[in-house]
Motif scaffolding. Sequence first.
Motif, short mmCIF file in Angstrom:
data_model
loop_
_atom_site.label_atom_id
_atom_site.label_comp_id
_atom_site.label_asym_id
_atom_site.label_seq_id
_atom_site.Cartn_x
_atom_site.Cartn_y
_atom_site.Cartn_z
N LEU A 70 68.34 0.54 10.35
CA LEU A 70 68.61 -0.90 10.11
C LEU A 70 67.05 -1.36 9.40
CD1 LEU A 70 70.48 -2.20 13.00
CD2 LEU A 70 71.40 -1.28 10.92
N PHE A 71 67.10 -2.27 8.31
CA PHE A 71 65.82 -2.64 7.70
C PHE A 71 65.95 -4.09 7.26
CE2 PHE A 71 66.67 1.79 6.61
CZ PHE A 71 65.69 2.43 7.40
N ILE A 72 64.92 -4.81 7.36
CA ILE A 72 64.97 -6.11 6.56
C ILE A 72 64.16 -5.73 5.20
CG2 ILE A 72 64.39 -7.31 8.87
CD1 ILE A 72 61.44 -7.46 8.14
N GLU A 108 61.15 -3.90 16.87
CA GLU A 108 59.87 -3.86 16.16
C GLU A 108 59.93 -3.03 15.00
OE1 GLU A 108 58.87 -4.79 20.38
OE2 GLU A 108 60.06 -3.38 19.68
N ALA A 109 60.60 -1.83 15.13
CA ALA A 109 60.62 -0.89 13.94
C ALA A 109 61.68 -1.72 13.00
CB ALA A 109 61.14 0.53 14.34
N ILE A 110 62.88 -2.01 13.39
CA ILE A 110 63.70 -2.62 12.69
C ILE A 110 63.01 -3.78 11.74
CG2 ILE A 110 65.98 -3.87 12.28
CD1 ILE A 110 66.79 -2.27 14.89
N LEU A 111 62.20 -4.63 12.30
CA LEU A 111 61.60 -5.79 11.84
C LEU A 111 60.60 -5.54 10.89
CD1 LEU A 111 62.56 -8.11 14.58
CD2 LEU A 111 63.79 -8.20 12.81
N CYS A 112 59.96 -4.56 10.71
CA CYS A 112 58.63 -4.04 10.06
C CYS A 112 58.93 -4.04 8.52
CB CYS A 112 58.27 -2.68 10.46
SG CYS A 112 56.80 -2.38 9.38
N PRO A 113 58.34 -5.06 7.87
CA PRO A 113 58.79 -5.15 6.58
C PRO A 113 58.13 -3.64 5.68
CG PRO A 113 56.55 -6.35 7.05
CD PRO A 113 57.04 -5.98 8.39
N ASP A 114 57.29 -3.10 6.23
CA ASP A 114 56.96 -1.74 5.26
C ASP A 114 58.14 -0.93 5.37
OD1 ASP A 114 54.56 -0.27 4.16
OD2 ASP A 114 55.79 1.00 5.31
N SER A 115 58.95 -0.33 4.38
CA SER A 115 59.96 0.55 4.46
C SER A 115 59.70 1.98 5.06
CB SER A 115 60.81 0.68 3.18
OG SER A 115 59.83 0.97 2.06
N GLN A 172 56.96 2.49 7.12
CA GLN A 172 56.61 2.69 8.67
C GLN A 172 58.02 2.17 9.35
OE1 GLN A 172 53.15 0.53 9.54
NE2 GLN A 172 53.04 -0.13 7.55
N SER A 173 58.79 1.63 8.84
CA SER A 173 60.10 1.29 9.47
C SER A 173 61.06 2.56 9.73
CB SER A 173 60.78 0.04 8.81
OG SER A 173 62.22 0.09 9.62
N MET A 174 61.12 3.10 8.68
CA MET A 174 61.95 4.45 8.70
C MET A 174 61.34 5.69 9.55
SD MET A 174 64.76 6.08 7.31
CE MET A 174 65.38 5.45 5.67
N TYR A 175 60.21 5.81 9.41
CA TYR A 175 59.26 6.72 10.13
C TYR A 175 59.51 6.53 11.85
CZ TYR A 175 55.80 10.24 11.37
OH TYR A 175 55.28 11.10 12.02
N THR A 176 59.26 5.36 11.90
CA THR A 176 59.61 4.86 13.44
C THR A 176 60.95 5.20 13.95
OG1 THR A 176 57.78 3.50 13.15
CG2 THR A 176 58.67 3.06 15.05
N GLN A 177 61.86 4.56 13.04
CA GLN A 177 63.10 4.77 13.46
C GLN A 177 63.54 6.19 13.86
OE1 GLN A 177 66.22 1.66 12.17
NE2 GLN A 177 64.38 1.02 10.86
N MET A 178 63.19 7.06 12.70
CA MET A 178 63.38 8.44 12.69
C MET A 178 62.80 9.12 14.01
SD MET A 178 65.47 10.67 11.37
CE MET A 178 65.75 10.39 9.55
N LEU A 179 61.81 8.78 14.17
CA LEU A 179 60.83 9.41 15.30
C LEU A 179 61.68 9.09 16.63
CD1 LEU A 179 58.56 11.00 16.29
CD2 LEU A 179 57.24 8.61 16.30
N THR A 224 50.89 1.64 10.75
CA THR A 224 49.63 0.67 11.19
C THR A 224 50.00 -0.76 11.46
OG1 THR A 224 49.51 -0.21 8.83
CG2 THR A 224 48.08 1.84 9.61
N ASP A 225 51.32 -0.83 11.55
CA ASP A 225 51.97 -2.16 11.99
C ASP A 225 51.51 -2.26 13.63
OD1 ASP A 225 54.22 -3.60 13.48
OD2 ASP A 225 54.50 -4.49 11.40
N PRO A 226 50.99 -3.38 13.89
CA PRO A 226 50.58 -3.51 15.27
C PRO A 226 51.53 -3.71 16.21
CG PRO A 226 50.16 -5.69 13.90
CD PRO A 226 50.29 -4.35 13.13
N ASP A 227 52.71 -4.31 16.01
CA ASP A 227 53.78 -4.48 16.97
C ASP A 227 54.51 -2.93 17.12
OD1 ASP A 227 53.55 -7.23 17.21
OD2 ASP A 227 54.81 -7.70 15.51
N ILE A 228 54.62 -2.26 16.15
CA ILE A 228 55.11 -1.00 16.30
C ILE A 228 54.31 -0.22 17.13
CG2 ILE A 228 55.73 1.24 15.11
CD1 ILE A 228 56.96 -0.26 12.68
N ILE A 229 52.98 -0.10 16.95
CA ILE A 229 52.01 0.81 17.56
C ILE A 229 52.23 0.41 19.09
CG2 ILE A 229 49.67 1.12 18.01
CD1 ILE A 229 49.13 0.75 14.99
#
Length: 596
Positions: A155-157, A198-205, A207-214, A262-267
């Motif tokens: 899921l992505f924004i 935090e991954a879903i709400l990351c605006p960088d596609s 970083q969002s996809m990488y974190t969700q896949m991980l 690098t998104d601080p909320d994801i980290i």
Amino acid sequence: MAVDSILSSPLGPPACEKDAKALQFIEEMTRNADSVQENVLAQILRRNADTEYLKSFNLDGVTDRESFKSKIPMVTYEDLQPFIQRIADGDRSPILSSHPVSEFLTSSGTSAGERKLMPTIKEELDRRQLLYSLLMPVMNLYVNGLDKGKGLYFLFIKSETKTPGGLLARPVLTSYYKSDHFKSRPHDPYNVYTSPNEAILCPDSFQSMYTQMLCGLYDRHQVLRVGAIFASGLLRAIRFLQLNWRQLADDIRAGSLNPKVTDPDIITCMTRILRPDPELADFIASECSKEKWEGIITRIWPNTKYLDVIVTGAMAQYIPTLDYYSGGLPKACTMYASSECYFGLNLNPMCKPSEVSYTIMPNMAYFEFLPHDSEAGAAAPPQLVDLADVEVGKEYELVITTYAGLYRYHVGDILRVTGFHNAAPQFQFVRRKNVLLSIDSDKTDEAELQAAVESSSRLLKGFDTSVVEYTSYADTSTIPGHYVVYWELLAREPTAGPTAEVMGRCCLEMEESLNSVYRQCRVADGSIGALEIRVVRNGTFEELMDYAISRGASINQYKVPRCVSFTPITELLDSRVVSTHFSPSLPHWAPDRRRC
């Protein structure tokens, strides 16, 4: 609580008391569809009686259907655009709705090349949340044990802008994911996601996809369903895994996070999830390094019971690829919705994609239906049909009246009635009206394609060359899919025709000429690949006409189809290709911050 008439599921009673209440609500709404619709229309007209728009038609506060239908015209977006623009510019008077417009939802459909802006009000979030709350109670009737694991949903924004008057303009799902309804949702064992907010709400596609896949890989044994909004989105996730599995495996082996994230909320949130797991890393490396990726979804996530993706309409073209990667897992299409309104749900979500029908929930808006054959040159004005009065087997265009201020608005969806659940009709989505090409959320019609061809073909004038005929198709054999346009050229001096570099510029100019949704998918989302022009030899389109006539077409009425999907025709065209060209770079796209 009696829910005996809902569905013919072999799995028996509702999973829990909460489900029973949801199913009972569906029963009550669908049994009384016509009276619910009558009440919905009266509520909408009563609360919005003093709006500028309704007052202009001298409705004088009446709320009955007959007065409404006799006085309020059917409209398109272009009819409402002046009103919408005033709201966007900061006019807070009750123009379309008595309730303040809280934001604009940007439609995937376009007007003059830009996304349409759909006004919405705060309470619409409650209405959308209500429909979401009905999905799992229905699914639980067909699939046992979904409370014993998690859903891996990609899921992505997307980007959002502000209108000159300060209102947000963003896609409906971005609005929902950023709302408290989603971010602060109570724990529900039937709706646990592997992806953190935090991954879903990351605006960088990336970083969002990488974190969700991980996260999905870490939880591989707990995943019971895999999904995205559209089929194309899930395939994009598989392609992402193909390209990034080595780094993902390295991170899992070391319990570390890719420095590109690098998104601080994801980290911060990933510190609670990351852990060294060499055995899992070895497994991922072993599976993903194999030449064949057939069945990769069930190989990586072995307990997956179904895929939760939209595979109706334009998304049906992805079904064979999904089957390849999933080993033929069931594909559940659960709901029918748009930026303008959420419409209904599929009461048989585990059916075959070709059998998907959506039951319209009569409490969501006031629905009318324009018989599809009535639009072609009828002398009398078309008569719209109420929700309860549609006929099985007939096709209709959907017309809606919403709480947020759309009145008798053409949605543009063509639906076919397949049956009824109680008194509520069930519809199969046939297609979007006038749409030729679609890969993801893009929708390109014939006029837009024609304008793009005309614009790009001007680059050929310096070579005394012109486009004599063209057609197109959406090629989904690649990930991501891309537009293919076949050109037949006429060169006055064949030896001095356009170079490969010029033809590449033609591809890019076509992309620059297409609407902003297409360009956003290309640039920001990466969900569409580079446009391709395939030049065919002279006489190819005459052969195409001969083929059509051999199959019964009239030579007097034959027109070159501007989009083709019939395999023998694409094979004929491909067998005549003399050169292929792709866009050498991305087209321009940026959120329009000047005028929405």
